[in-house]
Write an enzyme that holds these catalytic residues in place. Structure first.
Site, mmCIF file in Angstrom:
data_model
loop_
_atom_site.group_PDB
_atom_site.id
_atom_site.type_symbol
_atom_site.label_atom_id
_atom_site.label_comp_id
_atom_site.label_asym_id
_atom_site.label_seq_id
_atom_site.Cartn_x
_atom_site.Cartn_y
_atom_site.Cartn_z
ATOM 1 N N THR A 13 25.387 2.738 -33.789
ATOM 2 C CA THR A 13 25.504 1.512 -34.594
ATOM 3 C C THR A 13 24.496 0.451 -34.165
ATOM 4 O O THR A 13 24.407 -0.598 -34.795
ATOM 5 C CB THR A 13 26.920 0.914 -34.443
ATOM 6 O OG1 THR A 13 27.158 0.688 -33.050
ATOM 7 C CG2 THR A 13 27.988 1.844 -35.001
ATOM 8 N N GLY A 14 23.744 0.699 -33.105
ATOM 9 C CA GLY A 14 22.863 -0.332 -32.536
ATOM 10 C C GLY A 14 21.469 -0.328 -33.147
ATOM 11 O O GLY A 14 21.169 0.452 -34.064
ATOM 12 N N SER A 40 33.623 0.012 -32.981
ATOM 13 C CA SER A 40 32.999 0.489 -34.227
ATOM 14 C C SER A 40 33.612 1.782 -34.744
ATOM 15 O O SER A 40 33.179 2.282 -35.788
ATOM 16 C CB SER A 40 31.507 0.736 -34.001
ATOM 17 O OG SER A 40 30.894 -0.422 -33.541
ATOM 18 N N ARG A 97 16.338 6.419 -14.973
ATOM 19 C CA ARG A 97 14.876 6.590 -15.081
ATOM 20 C C ARG A 97 14.179 6.850 -13.748
ATOM 21 O O ARG A 97 13.235 7.624 -13.682
ATOM 22 C CB ARG A 97 14.258 5.350 -15.723
ATOM 23 C CG ARG A 97 14.571 5.206 -17.197
ATOM 24 C CD ARG A 97 13.935 3.941 -17.729
ATOM 25 N NE ARG A 97 14.383 3.646 -19.070
ATOM 26 C CZ ARG A 97 14.357 2.424 -19.606
ATOM 27 N NH1 ARG A 97 13.886 1.403 -18.905
ATOM 28 N NH2 ARG A 97 14.771 2.223 -20.825
ATOM 29 N N CYS A 126 10.503 0.578 -23.389
ATOM 30 C CA CYS A 126 9.757 0.483 -24.655
ATOM 31 C C CYS A 126 8.326 -0.031 -24.476
ATOM 32 O O CYS A 126 7.496 0.133 -25.373
ATOM 33 C CB CYS A 126 10.519 -0.395 -25.643
ATOM 34 S SG CYS A 126 11.263 -1.844 -24.885
ATOM 35 N N GLN A 153 6.777 -9.077 -26.383
ATOM 36 C CA GLN A 153 7.816 -8.139 -26.800
ATOM 37 C C GLN A 153 8.715 -8.743 -27.878
ATOM 38 O O GLN A 153 9.166 -9.884 -27.770
ATOM 39 C CB GLN A 153 8.650 -7.727 -25.577
ATOM 40 C CG GLN A 153 7.797 -7.030 -24.536
ATOM 41 C CD GLN A 153 8.559 -6.577 -23.299
ATOM 42 O OE1 GLN A 153 8.065 -6.727 -22.189
ATOM 43 N NE2 GLN A 153 9.744 -6.007 -23.464
ATOM 44 N N SER A 156 13.822 -7.364 -31.310
ATOM 45 C CA SER A 156 14.645 -6.151 -31.467
ATOM 46 C C SER A 156 14.747 -5.369 -30.165
ATOM 47 O O SER A 156 15.672 -4.570 -30.004
ATOM 48 C CB SER A 156 14.082 -5.256 -32.576
ATOM 49 O OG SER A 156 12.749 -4.908 -32.264
ATOM 50 N N GLY A 157 13.841 -5.604 -29.242
ATOM 51 C CA GLY A 157 13.931 -4.964 -27.928
ATOM 52 C C GLY A 157 15.165 -5.394 -27.158
ATOM 53 O O GLY A 157 15.589 -4.729 -26.219
ATOM 54 N N LYS A 192 10.134 -2.625 -13.783
ATOM 55 C CA LYS A 192 10.341 -1.329 -14.459
ATOM 56 C C LYS A 192 9.014 -0.777 -14.967
ATOM 57 O O LYS A 192 8.725 0.411 -14.829
ATOM 58 C CB LYS A 192 11.246 -1.521 -15.696
ATOM 59 C CG LYS A 192 12.724 -1.584 -15.423
ATOM 60 C CD LYS A 192 13.455 -1.788 -16.757
ATOM 61 C CE LYS A 192 14.850 -2.285 -16.545
ATOM 62 N NZ LYS A 192 15.486 -2.733 -17.803
ATOM 63 N N HIS A 221 6.249 -4.318 -30.235
ATOM 64 C CA HIS A 221 5.807 -4.912 -28.972
ATOM 65 C C HIS A 221 4.277 -4.808 -28.884
ATOM 66 O O HIS A 221 3.698 -3.786 -29.259
ATOM 67 C CB HIS A 221 6.379 -4.136 -27.776
ATOM 68 C CG HIS A 221 7.854 -4.306 -27.567
ATOM 69 N ND1 HIS A 221 8.665 -5.082 -28.355
ATOM 70 C CD2 HIS A 221 8.671 -3.766 -26.605
ATOM 71 C CE1 HIS A 221 9.907 -5.037 -27.902
ATOM 72 N NE2 HIS A 221 9.945 -4.240 -26.844
HETATM 73 N N1 LIG Z 1 15.866 -2.052 -28.527
HETATM 74 C C1 LIG Z 1 14.844 -1.421 -27.971
HETATM 75 O O1 LIG Z 1 13.661 -1.615 -28.357
HETATM 76 C C2 LIG Z 1 15.081 -0.447 -26.849
HETATM 77 C C3 LIG Z 1 13.989 0.314 -26.436
HETATM 78 C C4 LIG Z 1 14.162 1.213 -25.393
HETATM 79 C C5 LIG Z 1 15.402 1.350 -24.813
HETATM 80 N N2 LIG Z 1 16.456 0.604 -25.251
HETATM 81 C C6 LIG Z 1 17.745 0.814 -24.610
HETATM 82 O O2 LIG Z 1 18.649 1.405 -25.536
HETATM 83 C C7 LIG Z 1 19.961 0.928 -25.290
HETATM 84 C C8 LIG Z 1 20.532 0.333 -26.566
HETATM 85 O O3 LIG Z 1 19.692 -0.679 -27.039
HETATM 86 P P1 LIG Z 1 19.860 -1.341 -28.485
HETATM 87 O O4 LIG Z 1 18.706 -2.269 -28.571
HETATM 88 O O5 LIG Z 1 20.067 -0.317 -29.541
HETATM 89 O O6 LIG Z 1 21.215 -2.195 -28.263
HETATM 90 P P2 LIG Z 1 22.299 -2.718 -29.327
HETATM 91 O O7 LIG Z 1 21.662 -2.980 -30.646
HETATM 92 O O8 LIG Z 1 23.011 -3.806 -28.665
HETATM 93 O O9 LIG Z 1 23.279 -1.464 -29.514
HETATM 94 C C9 LIG Z 1 24.125 -1.029 -28.467
HETATM 95 C C10 LIG Z 1 24.864 0.212 -28.921
HETATM 96 O O10 LIG Z 1 25.616 0.709 -27.812
HETATM 97 C C11 LIG Z 1 26.970 0.867 -28.205
HETATM 98 N N3 LIG Z 1 27.822 0.657 -27.035
HETATM 99 C C12 LIG Z 1 27.880 -0.425 -26.225
HETATM 100 N N4 LIG Z 1 28.798 -0.222 -25.242
HETATM 101 C C13 LIG Z 1 29.331 1.005 -25.458
HETATM 102 C C14 LIG Z 1 30.336 1.780 -24.797
HETATM 103 N N5 LIG Z 1 30.964 1.343 -23.716
HETATM 104 N N6 LIG Z 1 30.631 2.994 -25.322
HETATM 105 C C15 LIG Z 1 29.993 3.462 -26.399
HETATM 106 N N7 LIG Z 1 29.043 2.783 -27.061
HETATM 107 C C16 LIG Z 1 28.709 1.566 -26.595
HETATM 108 C C17 LIG Z 1 27.180 -0.189 -29.288
HETATM 109 O O11 LIG Z 1 28.303 0.186 -30.063
HETATM 110 P P3 LIG Z 1 29.278 -0.864 -30.795
HETATM 111 O O12 LIG Z 1 28.754 -0.990 -32.204
HETATM 112 O O13 LIG Z 1 30.590 -0.159 -30.777
HETATM 113 O O14 LIG Z 1 29.261 -2.127 -30.019
HETATM 114 C C18 LIG Z 1 25.852 -0.048 -30.062
HETATM 115 O O15 LIG Z 1 25.890 1.095 -30.882
HETATM 116 C C19 LIG Z 1 19.849 -0.064 -24.124
HETATM 117 O O16 LIG Z 1 20.117 0.630 -22.920
HETATM 118 C C20 LIG Z 1 18.402 -0.473 -24.164
HETATM 119 O O17 LIG Z 1 17.918 -0.876 -22.901
HETATM 120 C C21 LIG Z 1 16.323 -0.282 -26.268
#
Ligand SMILES: NC(=O)c1ccc[n+]([C@@H]2O[C@H](COP(=O)([O-])OP(=O)(O)OC[C@H]3O[C@@H](n4cnc5c(N)ncnc54)[C@H](OP(=O)(O)O)[C@@H]3O)[C@@H](O)[C@H]2O)c1
Length: 312
Positions: A13-14, A40, A97, A126, A153, A156-157, A192, A221
């Site tokens: 969902t994220g 969710s 990582r 990212c 950056q 959305s990151g 990192k 980014h």
């Molecule tokens: N955004 C980027 O550009 C990017 C790039 C590389 C890596 N990342 C990494 O990817 C991860 C997610 O990033 P995002 O940007 O997609 O974040 P986000 O939009 O906040 O989405 C977080 C997701 O994780 C779920 N979640 C949170 N806690 C949970 C739990 N305890 N059990 C199961 N699901 C859970 C949320 O579900 P709900 O809907 O239920 O809350 C949602 O689907 C992070 O670790 C981030 O560092 C992100």
């Protein structure tokens, strides 16, 4: 090509998870389930009913590959259950990582590290992913001796909530942010970038220094990079190497807007840095939700499934 592999998207969902679902469809994966937190469960996302990511659900043994994009603490808790059920878990958080024995993979750079691995594979940060795609061909040709980088950056990151915040903000209130953990000297994003680049490129002593900032841009980014090489490398040679590099596209003036929604890392402004010996300056931009996260993880899954580097 249609694929029979059973995929579980945890965090579906994220911000990264929703992009992952679109890319899985594009890449021919037809058996996809979506998991998130209890908040969710029951929601419909891209036609999938969201299931709660409980330890029981993840360890049932009915999924071949899990793609995790939840936060670091949720990954620490949930990933081991997925692996205990026999699945490969590709994790996009920073939980694993830098752990010894866990491959940290950018397919174009060190894809061989993913082969033969059946447990956890970590997906890099990212900014690290596009940076290493650009540094690797230059390193192979001339040997890197130093890298300096300044990042720009996108919001959305920081996830879906941060995107909502920017969408609701008045342009006059836009500002740069530095929304990472600060240790008194550096943000964890900067350390990192250093540690992950060293691990992926297998250059444990590489001098690399970063300054990271978040800019009021929704997706994409950008990074200004100043690098030095051991052997002389002209700007023309660097440009030719990057034109031939996989997943890289040379573009005179890369920007997040041009990079958003595409797979390649855009690189341009490739020029000599006359202030140092063997110096090159360049500017890159990439879609942090695609190559910076979801796409790179799917490419790792394809490498593991095909057991060959041909897909990289
Ligand atoms: N955004 C980027 O550009 C990017 C790039 C590389 C890596 N990342 C990494 O990817 C991860 C997610 O990033 P995002 O940007 O997609 O974040 P986000 O939009 O906040 O989405 C977080 C997701 O994780 C779920 N979640 C949170 N806690 C949970 C739990 N305890 N059990 C199961 N699901 C859970 C949320 O579900 P709900 O809907 O239920 O809350 C949602 O689907 C992070 O670790 C981030 O560092 C992100």
């Amino acid at each position: 090509m249609a694929r029979d592999t059973r995929i579980g998207v945890v965090g579906g969902t994220g911000a990264v998870g929703t992009v992952t679902l679109g890319l899985l469809e594009e890449h021919g994966f037809e058996h996809v389930r979506v998991f998130a937190s209890a908040r969710s469960a029951g929601r419909i996302v891209n036609g999938h009913t969201v299931e709660e990511a409980t330890p029981e659900a993840l360890s049932r043994g009915d999924v071949d590959v899990f793609l995790f994009s939840v936060g670091t603490s949720a990954s620490r808790e949930l990933v081991p259950h997925a692996v205990a059920g026999g699945a490969t878990a590709i994790d996009k958080s920073s939980a694993y990582r830098l752990q010894d024995g866990i491959p940290l993979v950018v397919p174009e750079v060190n894809g061989r590290r993913a082969l033969g691995n059946a447990g956890i594979i970590a997906n890099p940060n990212c900014c690290t992913i596009p940076l290493t795609c650009v540094l690797e061909p230059l390193h192979e040709a001339a040997g890197l001796s130093r890298v300096r980088v300044a990042t720009y950056q996108s919001v959305s990151g920081a996830g879906a909530q941060a995107m909502d915040r920017l969408a609701g903000e008045r342009p006059a209130d836009h500002d740069l942010r530095m929304d990472w953990d600060f240790d008194g000297e550096e943000f964890d994003e900067e350390s990192k970038l250093r540690a992950e680049t060293r691990k992926i490129m297998e250059l444990p002593e590489l001098p690399i220094q970063a300054t990271c900032v978040r800019v009021p841009v929704m997706v994409g980014h950008a990074e200004a990079v100043w690098l030095e090489t051991e052997e002389p490398l002209s700007a023309e040679q660097a440009r030719a190497l990057l034109e031939a590099a996989p997943s890289v596209r040379v573009e005179d003036f890369p920007s997040p807007g041009k990079a958003a929604g595409i797979d390649e890392v855009l690189v341009g402004r490739i020029r000599r840095d006359p202030t140092v010996e063997n110096g090159i300056a360049l500017f890159l931009a990439s879609d942090n939700l695609r190559k910076g996260a979801a796409l790179n993880a799917i490419q790792i899954a394809e490498l593991v499934l095909d057991g060959t580097l041909a897909a990289a």
